[in-house]
Write an enzyme that holds these catalytic residues in place. Sequence first.
Site, PDB file in Angstrom:
ATOM      1  CD  GLU A  45       5.443   4.639   0.242  1.00 36.69           C
ATOM      2  OE1 GLU A  45       4.587   5.063   0.177  1.00 36.69           O
ATOM      3  OE2 GLU A  45       5.928   3.958   1.243  1.00 36.69           O
ATOM      4  CE  LYS A 116       0.813   4.003   0.913  1.00 37.71           C
ATOM      5  NZ  LYS A 116       1.836   4.596   1.641  1.00 37.71           N
ATOM      6  CB  CYS A 149       4.019   1.815   2.252  1.00 37.20           C
ATOM      7  SG  CYS A 149       4.752   2.065   4.103  1.00 37.20           S
TER       8      CYS A 149
END
Length: 584
Positions: A45, A116, A149
């Site tokens: 990331e 995300k 994440c």
Amino acid sequence: MSETITVATVQFEPTLFEKERNITRLLALCEQAARAGAKLIVTPEMGTTGYCWFDRAEVAGQVESVPGPTTERFAALTREHGCWIVIGMPEVDADDIYFNSAVLIGPDGVVGTHRKSHPYISEPKWSAAGDLGHQVFETPIGRIGLLICMDIHFVETARLMAVQGADVICHISNWLAERTPAPYWISRAFENGCYVIEANRWGLERTVQFSGGSCVIEPDGSITAVIDGGDGFALAQMDLGKARARTVLGEPVFTQRRPELYRELLSDTFSWNPRDFFTLYGHRPLPPGRASRVAVAQFAPGEGIADNLSRICAFAAQARTEEGADLVVFPELALSGLSDPAVRSLSTDDPAFIRLLNLSARLGLHMVVGFAERAADGLYNSAALLGPEGLVAIHRKLHLNAADRPWATPGADWTVADTSLGRIGLLIGHDATFCESGRILALRGCDVIACPAAIAGRFSYGHGGSRVAQNWPIPTGADPHHWHHFRVRAGENNVFLAFANVHAPEAGFMGLSGVFGPDTFAFPRSEALLPEGEGLAVATMDTGNLDTPYPTNVVRRKDLVAMRLPHHYRDLVRGANRRHASAS
């Protein structure tokens, strides 16, 4: 299409304000992996820029469009080597909105982008929450999903990709605050029967210690390649046949899902202060919070009801008189036995059942007991919640496994009961392997999920220890039970989970019963685990609060449940999966 693909996870420590250095280093690592034969290469990331940006103004000089100059540099590498690469980068769109993005790049350029969707504490400082949903991209090397994440904390994200037929989820992260490979990563592969390629960064950035542990996780949860700390890459083989079998502990879970029961996944019950929400109209307010003792009993039920009843009574008396337990949970079919349960089915007016009711009243103890229930409309694999007040509730197993199907009828609804101990939800064994189950009980405000189980196979294993330093009290040493799938199930839903499993190693039932706490990032862990043998595991469950308008206890506040974004989750409740075990 080749059924076996070489894949690589790349671990790297980027540096803030050194974008060119970061990209050059990532390109070099990716080329090394490609030369070693990798056809799918996954990098961390925000690997092109670093992660800990103060605000939008500070990151403004780092953002790029997709496609753009950085994606084209990686595309050139993929064209040269005939591979696919996932990179993490800050993206800017045509409206000058910033996103934390993962980009899948192949020989023909950008294949797809994931923004995300579930932000961590840092993203709102500079980026918007992702607006592209949770896509699966068809490629010549398989069906590829992308997560970033914090996304993977939420059971719905990986499940959305799995119901679309993802062979592999490429999870890029800046994971912190625990020893890795992280249990959440493992559980997402395990419960979805697919591969997870985890690319995590390592190193220290603006006081934040990142954990490393980049790895490749098999559909059964085993780890075939891992990097502890430092820059580098690791190779593994991805067998598409394993992913497309879509099994969990040997069960075809994607054909056993019951989307008609999952509609509540689209609700957002914790978007309001739960102390207000659950008192609205005076309907079913949460029971007052308190501290209580919760126990699980681990043993192997036999073939005789009388012997099983005697053992249940003995464990119940021990739990109450020696451990001060207020609630004790027994294994699945503890009263009837696992062998030919239909032959030893009982109704709730059976003398053995009446004896259990009398025992609960005499001991002042709540009990959850599994049994084969004989009802007017059929036979059920059931669990009864008994208390001093009598029969509180019966749960009928909703997701039947191979052992249940010859004799049992599936239940029709979820079971939640309010008691003096708190709000209790019930699941039975295989129910709890479906990530949807725990989530729905959490959305209904459960403090504890009682789970009588007869689950065979491996759902826990250890960790040899990490060289990556962490602040106290985060553990870094060896742990024989680093990953326990049902500990993850408790933490992701911010509930206590009382998991009482059969212990019969010769038949594949390894036990590993426990009472697991509502926060998997709280160390030392708040739990009691029985790693072997027969006996009791007992822990304190506290649902109390300070006298404040908003809950101060995570089990009543449910932070991870509150942060869900259910407008993304519609595909989980559609009547049929897009792809299932027969997909090829």
